[in-house]
Design a protein around this motif. Structure first.
Motif, short mmCIF file in Angstrom:
data_model
loop_
_atom_site.label_atom_id
_atom_site.label_comp_id
_atom_site.label_asym_id
_atom_site.label_seq_id
_atom_site.Cartn_x
_atom_site.Cartn_y
_atom_site.Cartn_z
N VAL A 17 0.85 -1.19 0.00
CA VAL A 17 0.00 0.00 0.00
C VAL A 17 0.88 1.24 0.00
CG1 VAL A 17 -1.70 1.31 1.33
CG2 VAL A 17 -1.89 -1.17 1.18
N GLU A 18 0.74 2.04 -1.03
CA GLU A 18 1.53 3.27 -1.14
C GLU A 18 1.11 4.27 -0.07
OE1 GLU A 18 3.99 4.18 -3.00
OE2 GLU A 18 4.11 2.72 -4.62
N ARG A 19 2.11 4.92 0.53
CA ARG A 19 1.86 6.00 1.48
C ARG A 19 2.60 7.21 0.91
NH1 ARG A 19 3.03 3.22 7.28
NH2 ARG A 19 1.91 5.04 8.05
N GLU A 20 1.90 7.93 0.07
CA GLU A 20 2.51 8.87 -0.86
C GLU A 20 3.49 9.85 -0.23
OE1 GLU A 20 1.10 12.04 -4.29
OE2 GLU A 20 -0.35 10.62 -3.46
N MET B 279 -0.29 3.15 10.54
CA MET B 279 -1.22 3.38 9.44
C MET B 279 -2.55 3.92 9.96
SD MET B 279 -0.76 0.20 6.79
CE MET B 279 0.37 0.40 5.40
N ASN B 280 -3.21 4.74 9.15
CA ASN B 280 -4.56 5.15 9.49
C ASN B 280 -5.56 4.09 9.00
OD1 ASN B 280 -5.13 5.65 6.69
ND2 ASN B 280 -4.18 7.68 6.88
N GLU C 167 -5.67 3.31 5.25
CA GLU C 167 -4.54 2.51 4.74
C GLU C 167 -4.67 1.04 5.14
OE1 GLU C 167 -1.20 6.12 4.77
OE2 GLU C 167 -1.59 4.96 6.59
N LYS D 74 -7.18 -0.51 2.97
CA LYS D 74 -6.65 -0.77 1.62
C LYS D 74 -5.92 -2.12 1.58
CE LYS D 74 -6.33 1.08 -2.49
NZ LYS D 74 -5.55 2.22 -2.89
N CYS E 234 -10.00 -3.14 10.92
CA CYS E 234 -9.29 -1.88 11.20
C CYS E 234 -9.26 -1.61 12.70
CB CYS E 234 -9.96 -0.71 10.49
SG CYS E 234 -9.76 -0.73 8.69
N ALA F 148 0.07 -2.64 10.75
CA ALA F 148 -0.10 -3.38 9.51
C ALA F 148 0.10 -4.88 9.70
CB ALA F 148 0.86 -2.85 8.45
#
Length: 454
Positions: free
Chosen positions: A21-24, A221-222, A225, A228, A250, A257
């Motif tokens: 999962v990208e975390r920009e 992570m939130n 994320e 995702k 979640c 994660a």
């Protein structure tokens, strides 16, 4: 549809590749730091925040190759250096390098062979089966940096925070040497991966590193994320899952994660899913699957949970602070909020005393029970199940009216009881959710049958 194994999609113990999962924002910072000549890098954050996964995936974008040294408690500077040298052997004894197909400075190549022969002769001379390896005089920090530079390798020091005292100071000085030699070797870089405060420790040992060090904090992570990870994984495995169940995962993951990956993997196990499902089949997760996953996760982690509390409760005043933290929201509380909770029970603590206990509870020595979020300035349990366990533990302790200092045997009894109560409570709450979901599914199925008949 491409087929994947569950082990490729849900990876609780290894970096995510397929289901990354990208975390920009953080990704951009990491790539920028890796590309900046001379910039040494410290990636830090709480256990389970995804530091290693992010770094491993971003390194592939910048470097053709890298090596990783896993730092351990008690590991010396010399053993870290020798580990790096041993791994560089795969480059310098490669047929292409030896035959000259890859351009490497002849002097550096010869120096590698000299160091290797010196280490080999020392090993052969030893009459002991387990002898201590000594760093030969030729294996200086400068020579090691040149070996890395010629190979164009990046060096990752995993769990850098576990190196202690003078050895950590020497590694910090080595980072400065890598930085100074980057004019000759642009790719030369050390990436130290560690717990919170790792960057502060590097600067503390050498103030000159302050402006030439990239300090990258990887937060937990939130929920979006974490969601995702679940939705991507289910899509790749062709499994149906509703949003309510994703919310439940979640909640249990609480930003970690690795817990999310573990729960999803266990849900697949419960459904006998091992690979991507055929498009002709229809398989859907329900709340009974998360109930199984939570139960199994707790079984796997039972010793870790009880040991964490056993260690933390040995700290003076920790029981009051842990109890107060368990009474607030799962997302944690600021020191002022904990102070108010303590005062509501007529317990007199200063903010300084509370912070002292909390900072100790973050440390591995006391079970790493607590984590601190630098953005919200909140303290919370490092594992969401720790809070559930704390509630069960103190409920039993209050019922027994246990005010005295516990013996180890009494503490073990309470810990075991609390663990059983936690599992029971989670099972009951999951059972209620499961019943509701199954009823909803039955209703949906009936509606589909009516429409089909019509």
């Amino acid at each position: 549809m491409k087929k994947y194994s569950v082990e490729e999609i849900f990876t609780p113990s290894s970096p995510a590749r397929v289901n990354f999962v990208e975390r920009e924002t953080i990704n951009k910072r990491i790539v920028r730091a890796l590309k900046t000549r001379g910039k040494q890098v410290v990636v830090y954050g709480h256990s389970g925040s995804g530091k290693t996964t992010l770094l491993e995936n971003k390194l592939q974008q910048v470097y053709e190759r890298h090596i990783k040294t896993n730092c351990m408690k008690g590991m010396s500077f010399d053993s870290v250096i020798l580990d790096a040298f041993d791994q560089l052997e795969s480059f310098y004894v490669d047929e292409k390098v030896v035959s000259g197909k890859i351009s490497v400075d002849a002097g550096v190549k010869a120096n590698f062979q000299l160091i290797k022969s010196h280490l080999t002769s020392k090993k052969e001379d030893s009459s002991q089966s387990k002898s201590k390896r000594y760093v030969p005089p030729q294996l200086t920090g400068s020579n090691l940096a040149k070996l890395f530079g010629e190979a164009k390798y990046c060096w990752v020091l995993e769990d850098f925070h576990k190196i202690e005292g003078e050895d950590k100071k020497r590694l910090t000085q080595l980072m400065k040497l890598f930085m100074d030699l980057s004019d000759t070797y642009p790719e030369l870089k050390i990436v130290a991966v560690g717990a919170v405060n790792t960057a502060r420790q590097v600067v503390q040992y050498d103030s000159e590193m302050r402006r030439r060090l990239a300090e990258i904090h990887v937060p937990l992570m939130n929920d979006a994320e974490i969601a995702k990870i679940v939705s991507n994984g289910c899509y790749l495995l062709n499994i149906q899952i509703d949003s309510g169940l994703i919310d439940d995962i979640c909640h249990h993951s609480n930003g970690v994660a690795s817990i999310c990956h573990q729960l999803c993997s266990l849900m697949c196990e419960e459904m006998d899913i091992y690979n991507t499902i055929s498009e002709l089949d229809y398989i859907s997760f329900d709340f009974s699957n998360i109930s199984y996953a939570v139960s199994e996760y707790l079984e796997l982690e039972s010793d870790t949970i009880k040991r964490a509390f056993d260690n933390s409760l040995k700290l003076k005043d920790s029981d009051d602070i842990i109890y107060s933290l368990s009474r607030v929201d799962q997302n944690g509380a600021k020191v002022t909020e904990l102070l108010a909770e303590l005062q509501s029970r007529d317990l007199r603590y200063s903010e300084k005393q509370i912070v002292r206990v909390l900072e100790n509870l973050i440390d591995e020595k006391y079970g790493e029970l607590i984590k601190y979020d630098e953005d919200s300035h909140k303290y919370s349990f490092s594992d969401p199940f720790y809070r559930t366990f704390a509630l069960a533990f103190f409920k039993y302790k209050d019922e027994e009216n246990t005010k005295k200092r516990l013996t180890q045997a009494e503490l073990n009894d309470i810990l075991n009881y609390a663990f059983g109560a936690m599992r029971k409570n989670l099972s009951v709450s999951q059972g209620i959710a499961t019943k509701k979901t199954l009823n909803d599914k039955e209703a949906t199925k009936a509606n589909k049958t009516i429409k089909s008949d019509a």
